[in-house]
Design an enzyme around this catalytic site. Structure first.
Site, short mmCIF file in Angstrom:
data_model
loop_
_atom_site.label_atom_id
_atom_site.label_comp_id
_atom_site.label_asym_id
_atom_site.label_seq_id
_atom_site.Cartn_x
_atom_site.Cartn_y
_atom_site.Cartn_z
N HIS A 1 0.84 -1.20 0.00
CA HIS A 1 0.00 0.00 0.00
C HIS A 1 0.88 1.25 0.00
O HIS A 1 1.48 1.60 1.00
CB HIS A 1 -0.89 -0.02 1.25
N HIS B 1 1.28 5.28 -2.38
CA HIS B 1 0.66 6.20 -3.35
C HIS B 1 1.79 6.80 -4.16
O HIS B 1 2.69 7.43 -3.57
CB HIS B 1 -0.10 7.32 -2.65
N GLN C 1 -10.46 8.78 -4.22
CA GLN C 1 -10.26 9.52 -2.96
C GLN C 1 -11.50 10.31 -2.53
O GLN C 1 -11.81 10.42 -1.36
CB GLN C 1 -9.05 10.45 -3.09
N ASP D 1 3.21 2.81 3.01
CA ASP D 1 2.22 3.84 2.66
C ASP D 1 2.94 5.12 2.22
O ASP D 1 4.01 5.05 1.65
CB ASP D 1 1.23 4.07 3.82
N GLU E 1 -10.70 4.00 8.12
CA GLU E 1 -9.49 4.72 8.53
C GLU E 1 -9.94 5.90 9.41
O GLU E 1 -9.89 7.07 9.04
CB GLU E 1 -8.72 5.23 7.30
ZN LIG Z 1 -2.47 5.25 1.86
#
Ligand SMILES: [Zn+2]
Length: 415
Positions: free
Chosen positions: A56, A58, A151, A308, A212
């Site tokens: 995970h 981005h 998102q 992440d 989250e």
């Molecule tokens: Zn993330």
């Protein structure tokens, strides 16, 4: 005679040092006996292991942290606001440049499989185009999976539903949803149903950003598990974060974990960002931020740890070293025992192999590609506390990256 021989390698959890013979990029022999190679690498008892799997990150937001993008509250909502402004002016060349820099950072620390979520809340799908292109371009070096990630939601932002389908048609490897960020609980459930229906129709995996939040009423993990079972997608679904699970009563958490196990979900914990972003609104004592990785593991659930964000408005630090994330998890989850360290090791290696569909070719075994990484440490515990760069990164029998070990010299004697 072998083309290459790796001598005196300490494989994780093996008693004896081993020598590895390579022919045509493939592991041809693993032996305690001496092997002769045209080219030899003596590891002198240092660790040799399969590459890390980053489940995970981005690559569109990456390396955008700075003074003008500082997230002063440290919350998810402020990060999303800053990113919303930044993404208005994304350019393909800039995304590729930042993504490539971050991929190199990850690779130098031993990551050769990267799952990257790409925000598709953009009418031009600029980042998606850039990263699908980069995926092809870098394929000989690194295994990159691109997740179509809305998102701004799938129901709150209705245009994202078309974009999700478009992203899949263009080659995204999996679909995502962010149910806890939709306007209502009902919309959250609808967003999951939509994401699963697209995945099912196009034969893709699912990777949900789930719960989250520190809100114990955020109960989407059970919905993800339930749809997975109904749609018979067991083993093809991952859920990242799952922070709310920490706040559930033990009785409800137990019910959810049983369902997660039944659905064969992979839970991806991101301890670096989770520990800084979560519990911001808690009174003391504050939550530790990460989900119940110890209990999930004890339950027999597949858990992964991911790095992440790397230097973004969401998380301003990170240098691509997944061992920092593992180190953080060891502390926050109280997993310091030797058996627990073994679990943590698997959370950044083999536990991700299923999700990447590389189970058959992952590991250090005769007949598999000679793709592995070595570190200047003798065992797993040393690896976790020293967190060094790789000494060597081997890809299909070739040295791809080499880092000279750090040397410290004292010029005076203290006593
Ligand atoms: Zn993330």
């Amino acid at each position: 005679m072998f083309e290459k021989v790796i001598k005196n390698a300490q494989l994780p959890f093996q008693k004896d040092l081993l020598n590895i013979g390579i022919i045509d990029g493939v592991i041809a022999s693993i032996s305690t006996e001496q092997l002769i190679g045209k080219e030899e690498f003596d590891l002198d008892g240092n660790l040799l292991m399969p590459p890390f799997i980053e489940m995970h990150t981005h690559l569109d937001t990456v390396l955008t942290a700075g003074e003008s993008t500082s997230n002063n509250s440290g919350t998810l909502s402020e990060a999303i606001e800053i990113w919303l402004k930044l993404k208005q002016s994304l350019r393909e060349d800039d995304v590729k440049k930042r993504a490539t820099a971050a991929i190199k950072m990850l690779m130098e620390y031993g990551v050769l499989h990267i799952r990257a979520a790409v925000d598709i809340s953009d009418p031009n799908l600029t980042a998606l185009t850039a990263l699908l292109d980069l995926k092809k371009q870098l394929q000989p070096f690194v295994d990159l999976q691109v997740i179509a990630f809305p998102q701004d939601g799938l129901i709150s932002c209705s245009a994202n539903r078309e974009r999700l389908i478009e992203a899949v048609k263009r080659g995204a490897d999996a679909v995502s949803a962010v149910p806890h960020l939709e306007y209502t609980r009902e919309d959250g459930v609808k967003s999951l149903e939509f994401a699963f229906s697209v995945a099912k129709e196009y034969g893709k995996d699912v990777h949900i950003f789930c719960d989250e939040t520190d809100d114990e009423h955020s109960r989407f993990l059970e919905v993800v598990a339930s749809i997975t079972i109904k749609e018979q997608m067991e083993g093809r679904v991952a859920a990242s974060h799952a922070n709310a699970l920490l706040y559930y009563s033990d009785a409800y958490a137990q019910k959810v974990m049983s369902l997660v196990k039944k659905a064969k979900l992979t839970i991806v914990c991101c301890p670096l960002i989770n520990s800084t972003m979560q519990a911001r609104m808690d009174a003391h004592p504050k939550g530790r931020g990460i989900t119940r990785i110890k209990e999930l593991t004890e339950e027999g659930i597949n858990v992964c740890i991911a790095h992440d964000d790397i230097q973004t408005p969401f998380y301003p630090f990170g240098n691509g070293n997944i061992l920092q994330a593992a180190h953080m998890a060891i502390h926050l989850a109280h997993m310091t025992g030797s058996e627990e360290l073994t679990h943590i090791y698997h959370m950044i290696t083999s536990n991700g192999a299923d999700a990447f569909s590389i189970k058959e070719t992952y590991g250090i075994k005769i007949g598999l590609p000679a793709t592995f990484v070595s570190f200047p440490v003798k065992n797993i515990r040393d690896l976790f506390f020293r967190q060094p760069k790789c000494r060597y990164v081997f890809k299909n029998g070739e040295v791809l990256i080499e880092t000279e070990p750090e040397k410290t010299k004292w010029t005076q004697s203290m006593i």
